[in-house]
Enzyme design. Structure first.
Site, PDB file in Angstrom:
ATOM      1  N   SER A   1      39.825  39.267  42.628  1.00 45.99           N
ATOM      2  CA  SER A   1      41.256  39.304  42.345  1.00 45.99           C
ATOM      3  C   SER A   1      42.073  39.094  43.615  1.00 45.99           C
ATOM      4  CB  SER A   1      41.643  40.643  41.707  1.00 45.99           C
ATOM      5  OG  SER A   1      41.105  40.761  40.422  1.00 45.99           O
TER       6      SER A   1
ATOM      7  N   ASP B   1      52.148  39.590  38.653  1.00 49.25           N
ATOM      8  CA  ASP B   1      50.994  40.170  39.343  1.00 49.25           C
ATOM      9  C   ASP B   1      50.776  39.544  40.719  1.00 49.25           C
ATOM     10  OD1 ASP B   1      48.935  41.979  39.634  1.00 49.25           O
ATOM     11  OD2 ASP B   1      47.437  40.725  38.637  1.00 49.25           O
TER      12      ASP B   1
ATOM     13  N   HIS C   1      48.133  44.140  41.363  1.00 52.57           N
ATOM     14  CA  HIS C   1      47.247  45.235  40.952  1.00 52.57           C
ATOM     15  C   HIS C   1      46.211  45.567  42.025  1.00 52.57           C
ATOM     16  CE1 HIS C   1      44.449  41.965  39.485  1.00 52.57           C
ATOM     17  NE2 HIS C   1      43.547  42.836  39.908  1.00 52.57           N
TER      18      HIS C   1
END
Length: 464
Positions: free
Chosen positions: A225, A149, A119
């Site tokens: 992230s 992911d 993402h």
């Protein structure tokens, strides 16, 4: 003389009484304890605990090594902003605008391979990597896996780079100290500390997507992230990926993709160009959610065996309860799927199962995943068996084995039919289905083409 002697004797007695009273009532008592009785059954702890040896917890070396292997990832995407009502409703034009997103990444090899979250780099037209020494590189996207992911990038440095070695995430323990390293709020590499709070965490049990996260209370914020979760030895045990918060900022817990899963995804992308999934071939639920018939509260209850799967060939049965896999305890479905994500087709696993109150061990060979849940359409499909091809003729497609209730409510009985195309893209295999679904636009209508048991073609149009 006799009178003086009497007074002296009286004074002497009074003094003795006074001294005795002081000794008895006022002087602190001396307690004598035998040395052999000094040991206590309780463990005395001072707060805060003071490190006394090299074996005590120390984050310094792990932190110093990790920050140089964590990078800043900048994602540039081009979007078209509508300039008229016609553009807004039909999406036919607009002014191109660059949008910038940021995140983190982890260098996993000295020649510049970098792992991050899918993402973080989704829809990128340009990817820029900034090292901890402020050097900047343009990155190439090698491959991605949206299900876990995870994405793999590559830069071409002039010299070998510091990198992190993968640790074994199956060995992490609850309460173990960890460090989260990333670039929150566009800052340079930042280190936070915490402990492992939970393993194999599924954030939404109602969602059929794969989820098996490491949960930690190390602070993670926007921009973290894709960053590193490491143990105190500096080994990479997870890729930070998510927080759960109403505000979007850290509120006490964060989640990471286990390193064994991330490493396997990266190796598959490098070797095969896509992710190879070894599948047991069951439909199961957490034992605790079985309403009646069993007393077990831990394990995975097998509700259905997929035809021609590894489970089918190994003789597993509906009603079996999986208690462990390769010696690793299975308390819930996420424990099972998390472990399987580190395996490939043709790998062999050992299942400990409970059948009719007897625990037995069953070896199972994992096969290529021949079933797939199309969440966008509410359909489950599997690749055609030789028996299916014999019955329906030499056709290319995937068999619809399950559909959600709204298909049946709309009088569409799709189960048993063969899906041959989505938006005129052929669906001869599960990989074809995934490719067709990935090319769907969120707000457009779509069509599916199926063939029924009589060989007749049926086209169904679906609108959002």
């Amino acid at each position: 003389m006799k009178k003086i002697s009497s007074l002296f004797l009286l004074a002497l007695i009074s003094g003795a009484v006074t001294l005795g009273a002081y000794k008895v009532f006022f002087e602190p008592r001396q307690v004598i304890t035998d040395a052999s009785e000094r040991q206590t059954p309780f463990i005395n702890t001072s707060f805060p605990a003071v490190a006394t040896s090299a074996d005590d917890v120390n984050f310094i070396e792990a932190a110093e090594n990790t920050v140089h292997a964590v990078v800043h990832v900048k994602n540039v995407t081009i979007s078209k902003a509508p300039t008229s009502l016609f553009d807004f409703y039909y999406g036919s034009g607009g002014t191109p605008r660059a949008q910038v997103g940021t995140g983190s990444g982890v260098i996993i090899s000295p020649d510049g391979y970098i792992v991050t979250n899918n993402h973080v780099i989704a829809n990128a037209t340009e990817l820029q990597i900034t090292l901890n020494n402020n050097k900047t590189y343009t990155a190439e996207l090698i491959g991605t896996d949206a299900e876990t992911d995870i994405a793999l990038l590559k830069i071409d440095p002039e010299e070998d780079l510091p990198y992190l070695a993968f640790g074994d995430s199956n060995q992490v323990r609850l309460g173990e100290w960890v460090l989260a390293v990333g670039n929150p709020f566009n800052l340079t590499s930042t280190v936070t500390a915490g402990i492992i709070s939970a393993k194999a965490r599924d954030l939404d049990e109602r969602d059929d997507r794969f989820q098996s996260f490491i949960q930690t209370d190390a602070a993670v914020n926007p921009g973290n992230s894709g960053g590193a979760l490491v143990n105190i030895r500096g080994e990479l045990i997870g890729i930070n990926t998510a927080i759960t918060s109403q505000t979007g900022s850290y509120v006490g817990y964060s989640f990471a993709v286990p390193s064994n899963i991330a490493r396997k995804v990266v190796e598959d992308i490098m070797e095969f160009g896509n992710v190879q999934i070894g599948n047991i071939g069951i439909r199961g639920i957490d034992a605790k959610n079985v309403s009646e018939g069993i007393d077990e509260t831990e394990g995975v209850y097998i509700d259905e065996i997929i035809e021609d799967s590894g489970a089918d060939q190994a003789g597993l049965q509906s009603g079996d309860i999986i208690k462990s896999i390769d010696g690793i305890k299975v308390s819930k479905f996420a424990d099972l799927t998390g472990y399987l994500r580190s395996k490939r087709p043709n790998d062999r696993v050992s299942l400990s199962i409970l059948r009719n109150s007897n625990e037995i061990t069953v070896p199972v060979t994992l096969l290529k995943n021949t079933t797939y849940d199309i969440r966008n359409l509410g359909l489950s499909v599997k690749e055609l068996s030789q028996e299916d091809i014999r019955k329906m003729g030499d056709i290319e497609g995937v068999k619809i084995v399950n559909s959600v209730s709204y298909w049946k409510e709309g009088n569409f009985d799709l189960e048993g039919k063969v899906l041959v195309a989505i938006n005129d893209m052929k669906t001869a295999s599960i990989d074809d289905v995934k490719e067709a679904i990935s090319n769907l636009s969120k707000y457009r209508s779509l069509s599916i083409l199926v063939i029924n048991e009589n060989g007749e073609r049926e086209r169904i149009y679906i609108r959002d």
